[in-house]
Write a protein that holds these residues in place. Sequence first.
Motif, short mmCIF file in Angstrom:
data_model
loop_
_atom_site.label_atom_id
_atom_site.label_comp_id
_atom_site.label_asym_id
_atom_site.label_seq_id
_atom_site.Cartn_x
_atom_site.Cartn_y
_atom_site.Cartn_z
N LEU A 113 0.82 -1.22 0.00
CA LEU A 113 0.00 0.00 0.00
C LEU A 113 0.85 1.27 0.00
CD1 LEU A 113 -2.72 -1.02 2.63
CD2 LEU A 113 -3.01 -0.88 0.16
N ALA A 114 2.16 1.12 -0.25
CA ALA A 114 3.07 2.26 -0.16
C ALA A 114 2.69 3.39 -1.12
CB ALA A 114 4.50 1.81 -0.43
N GLN A 115 2.12 3.04 -2.27
CA GLN A 115 1.78 4.06 -3.27
C GLN A 115 0.33 4.52 -3.18
OE1 GLN A 115 3.10 3.27 -7.30
NE2 GLN A 115 4.70 1.88 -6.59
N HIS A 116 -0.38 4.08 -2.15
CA HIS A 116 -1.80 4.43 -2.06
C HIS A 116 -2.17 4.91 -0.65
CE1 HIS A 116 -2.75 2.68 -6.01
NE2 HIS A 116 -1.87 1.75 -5.68
N PRO A 117 -2.61 6.14 -0.51
CA PRO A 117 -3.15 6.55 0.80
C PRO A 117 -4.46 5.83 1.07
CG PRO A 117 -3.53 8.26 -0.86
CD PRO A 117 -2.66 7.21 -1.51
N VAL A 118 -4.68 5.43 2.31
CA VAL A 118 -5.89 4.70 2.69
C VAL A 118 -6.69 5.54 3.66
CG1 VAL A 118 -6.84 2.61 3.71
CG2 VAL A 118 -4.74 2.48 2.36
N LYS A 119 -7.96 5.77 3.34
CA LYS A 119 -8.85 6.55 4.19
C LYS A 119 -9.89 5.62 4.81
CE LYS A 119 -11.87 10.64 4.12
NZ LYS A 119 -12.45 11.70 3.24
N VAL A 120 -10.04 5.70 6.13
CA VAL A 120 -11.00 4.84 6.84
C VAL A 120 -12.13 5.71 7.38
CG1 VAL A 120 -11.34 3.20 8.71
CG2 VAL A 120 -9.16 3.24 7.48
N ILE A 121 -13.36 5.38 7.01
CA ILE A 121 -14.54 6.14 7.45
C ILE A 121 -15.47 5.18 8.19
CG2 ILE A 121 -16.46 7.59 6.74
CD1 ILE A 121 -14.95 8.15 4.13
N LEU A 122 -15.56 5.34 9.51
CA LEU A 122 -16.40 4.48 10.33
C LEU A 122 -17.36 5.32 11.15
CD1 LEU A 122 -13.71 1.98 11.69
CD2 LEU A 122 -15.18 1.69 9.69
N PRO A 123 -18.62 4.91 11.27
CA PRO A 123 -19.57 5.66 12.11
C PRO A 123 -19.19 5.53 13.59
CG PRO A 123 -20.55 3.61 11.36
CD PRO A 123 -19.24 3.74 10.64
N PRO A 124 -19.41 6.57 14.38
CA PRO A 124 -19.02 6.53 15.79
C PRO A 124 -19.82 5.51 16.61
CG PRO A 124 -20.29 8.52 15.31
CD PRO A 124 -19.98 7.88 14.00
N ASP A 125 -21.01 5.14 16.13
CA ASP A 125 -21.86 4.22 16.89
C ASP A 125 -21.77 2.78 16.36
OD1 ASP A 125 -23.03 4.83 14.48
OD2 ASP A 125 -25.09 4.87 15.25
N LEU A 126 -20.71 2.46 15.60
CA LEU A 126 -20.57 1.10 15.08
C LEU A 126 -20.35 0.14 16.24
CD1 LEU A 126 -20.41 -0.50 12.38
CD2 LEU A 126 -17.93 -0.28 12.53
N PRO A 127 -21.23 -0.86 16.42
CA PRO A 127 -21.11 -1.75 17.58
C PRO A 127 -20.03 -2.80 17.38
CG PRO A 127 -22.94 -2.44 16.21
CD PRO A 127 -22.40 -1.18 15.57
N LEU A 128 -19.76 -3.57 18.43
CA LEU A 128 -18.87 -4.72 18.31
C LEU A 128 -19.49 -5.74 17.37
CD1 LEU A 128 -17.90 -5.29 22.07
CD2 LEU A 128 -16.59 -4.05 20.34
N LEU A 129 -18.65 -6.43 16.61
CA LEU A 129 -19.13 -7.45 15.69
C LEU A 129 -18.50 -8.79 16.06
CD1 LEU A 129 -18.80 -5.52 12.30
CD2 LEU A 129 -20.86 -5.81 13.69
N LYS A 130 -19.22 -9.87 15.78
CA LYS A 130 -18.71 -11.20 16.11
C LYS A 130 -18.15 -11.84 14.85
CE LYS A 130 -19.98 -15.41 18.64
NZ LYS A 130 -21.07 -16.15 19.30
N PHE A 131 -16.82 -12.03 14.82
CA PHE A 131 -16.18 -12.62 13.66
C PHE A 131 -14.84 -13.23 14.06
CE2 PHE A 131 -15.17 -8.07 13.75
CZ PHE A 131 -13.78 -8.09 13.77
N ASP A 132 -14.31 -14.04 13.15
CA ASP A 132 -12.98 -14.61 13.31
C ASP A 132 -11.97 -13.58 12.82
OD1 ASP A 132 -10.49 -15.98 12.62
OD2 ASP A 132 -11.58 -17.85 12.97
#
Length: 244
Positions: free
Chosen positions: A107-126
């Motif tokens: 990912l060195a040549q690509h900036p990554v933007k993360v957009i998450l809602p503040p009220d995103l709950p815990l999720l159950k996953f591996d």
Amino acid sequence: VEVAQRAQLQMTDERLRSAILSALSHDIRTPLTVLYGMADTLSLAHLPPVTRDMVSTMREQILRLNSMVSNLLDMAKLRAGSIRLNQEWQPVEEVIGASIKLLGTALAQHPVKVILPPDLPLLKFDAVLMERVLCNLLENAAKYAPPSSLITISAQIEGGNASISVRDTDPGFPPDKLDKVFDLFERGDSESNVPGVGLGLAICRSIVEAHGGEIRASNCDGACVTFTVPLGEPPSIETDESDE
């Protein structure tokens, strides 16, 4: 009779594919490990600049081949149903951050933007398998998107699911292949000179469906892959009244 024969041929074909995947994965992994160890040792030696560049290129290609073999092995295990989910309630931002960090130079040549809602709950996953999903999607985006272009990871709540998307700014998927890109050995652009064997998205689909979710591809100002994870009922956090 024709339907039964077609189903029988399809089952035989699937078993053969799984056997080939498993055999290739196990037989190739050992020599790859030896080659990588030798290349890694050579990279630490005092070598002329030209030789050092050759060793660095060799090391990168071995890593790329090892990633393909890992995908083959994972696909064989998933199709054989031998992977058990180790699901726990956890924040999705942690596995997103771990995936971005794990890819490193990819990912060195690509900036990554993360957009998450503040009220995103815990999720159950591996976490390990979900990390593989995100790594495959991010790596796929980085391979096809123009250099220095933005890759966006976003999430939102849709009904009873958390919907997570990875979007880039490449030309997008061929419209006639939007429903096929998750098939085994299927590539978005078969004429592309980008290396790959068409396993990454197939693995993503198997993992997401094992979690009870769905995955889909779309084109909207670039290529976008969205997958869902059921919300479920997160455990309540009990507070100690004596601490209040």
